[in-house]
Design a protein around this motif. Structure first.
Motif, short mmCIF file in Angstrom:
data_model
loop_
_atom_site.label_atom_id
_atom_site.label_comp_id
_atom_site.label_asym_id
_atom_site.label_seq_id
_atom_site.Cartn_x
_atom_site.Cartn_y
_atom_site.Cartn_z
N ARG A 56 89.64 -23.84 -77.28
CA ARG A 56 90.86 -23.08 -76.97
C ARG A 56 91.26 -22.14 -78.11
NH1 ARG A 56 94.03 -25.22 -72.72
NH2 ARG A 56 92.73 -26.67 -71.53
N ILE A 105 88.48 -20.06 -71.78
CA ILE A 105 89.55 -19.09 -71.97
C ILE A 105 89.06 -17.66 -71.92
CG2 ILE A 105 91.01 -20.70 -73.24
CD1 ILE A 105 90.12 -19.34 -75.83
N CYS A 125 96.00 -21.33 -74.89
CA CYS A 125 95.06 -21.22 -76.00
C CYS A 125 95.89 -21.23 -77.28
CB CYS A 125 94.22 -19.96 -75.89
SG CYS A 125 95.18 -18.42 -75.86
N LEU A 136 96.73 -15.66 -70.43
CA LEU A 136 96.66 -16.66 -71.49
C LEU A 136 98.01 -16.82 -72.17
CD1 LEU A 136 93.23 -15.87 -73.19
CD2 LEU A 136 93.81 -17.90 -71.84
N ALA A 158 99.27 -18.15 -75.50
CA ALA A 158 98.76 -18.52 -76.81
C ALA A 158 99.89 -19.04 -77.70
CB ALA A 158 98.08 -17.33 -77.47
#
Length: 323
Positions: A249, A200, A234, A206, A208
């Motif tokens: 992650r 990551i 993540c 990303l 999240a």
């Protein structure tokens, strides 16, 4: 007053760490404002060839010794002290990382210079260096004014732009014959994480997820959005603790530090521990049902909504736009 600024270069396995360029960029700015020289101390075995990557500094002092590769803090503090004395530096910048942990405190004890940890910001105010330190995991910010601009600053990773410390200029390079203390402990080996999962730290986008994702089954929604955007999923620590995603992650103080172009924080409250790992993101967009969630304070854009309603709609819009 400080006669100069010294940056202690951090290198791991023959590669310059990103924190070094953050410190060089900061050091260059401070040196120009204070009109003092900026020196970089490069340590390790066979590292002389890396000096050309440190062009933001006026001078690079090379201490070439295999005993300095992953050396303990006391040994590196001794070399840093010798380098500071050589270039008459009153202000020393050290990386606030696991690799450099402890160097600043030992150097402070030996030199009598004040030590300021977790520096998130540093500025020159009316000719004086003022450092902003993170206390209590970031819940408190403390401004520390250095007397005569002398001290040791531990630089918080991700707090300063690394690009500012990268230069194609050629610095003056000198060899420093500094004494190397016999270490009380020795570095044994690297234990590399298992390969196969997504890194990551190298992703531009990303997605999240936090508590707001509610259940492991809903991770599929985040995966679909990440796939549509061309990124990866993540998570914050609560998701990892429930084993919904692997530890690789996790973003935050006890996880990974990331700097993507886009960071979508979905159902994440924004605790200081999580913020520490993603604050360097270029664009932060947050979605949370709590309008007072701390994550909104540092976000560029935010929406007070249920992520389970927003994610499918956003995925559909992204796919339609790409089509």
């Amino acid at each position: 007053m400080s006669n100069g600024i010294l940056v202690l270069v951090e290198q791991v396995k023959g590669e310059i760490s990103e924190i070094t360029y953050e410190m060089l960029g900061l050091g260059r700015r401070l040196a120009d404002e204070l009109k003092v020289p900026l020196t970089a101390a490069l340590t390790g075995g066979g590292v002389a060839g890396l000096a050309g990557q440190l062009g933001a500094a006026d001078k690079v002092l090379v201490v070439d010794s295999p005993a300095l590769n992953m050396a303990p803090a006391a040994t590196l503090a001794g070399v840093a002290g010798a380098a500071a004395a050589q270039c008459q530096a009153g202000l020393v910048l050290v990386g606030g990382t696991n690799v450099s942990l402890g160097i600043g405190t030992i150097l402070s004890l030996r030199t009598g210079l004040p030590y300021v940890n977790f520096c998130k910001a540093v500025k020159v105010e009316n000719g004086a260096v003022v450092a902003t330190s993170l206390l209590c995991g970031g819940k408190i910010l403390s401004d520390v004014k250095l007397a005569e601009n002398r001290g040791i600053l531990s630089i918080y990773p991700g707090a300063f732009p690394a690009e500012a410390g990268k230069s194609d200029k050629s610095p003056t390079v000198e060899t420093l014959a500094a004494p190397v203390e016999a270490p009380a402990v020795e570095f044994a080996k690297f234990i590399e994480p298992e390969t196969g999962d997504v890194d990551i730290t190298k992703q531009d986008i990303l997605v999240a997820v936090g508590r707001g994702i509610q259940s492991q089954d809903n991770l599929a929604l985040a995966e679909e959005l990440a796939q549509a955007l061309g990124g990866a999923v993540c998570a914050s620590r609560p998701v990892i603790d429930q084993n919904w995603l692997p530890l690789s992650r996790q973003v935050g103080k006890s996880g990974m530090s990331v700097k993507p172009r886009l960071y979508l924080a979905l159902g994440i409250s924004g605790a200081p521990e999580h913020w520490e790992g993603m604050q360097g993101s270029r664009l932060i967009i947050s979605i949370n049902t709590d309008p007072k969630a701390p994550i909104f304070e540092g976000s560029h854009y935010g929406a007070c909504a249920d992520v389970l309603d927003v994610i499918p709609a956003l995925t559909e819009k992204v796919r339609a736009r790409k089509a």
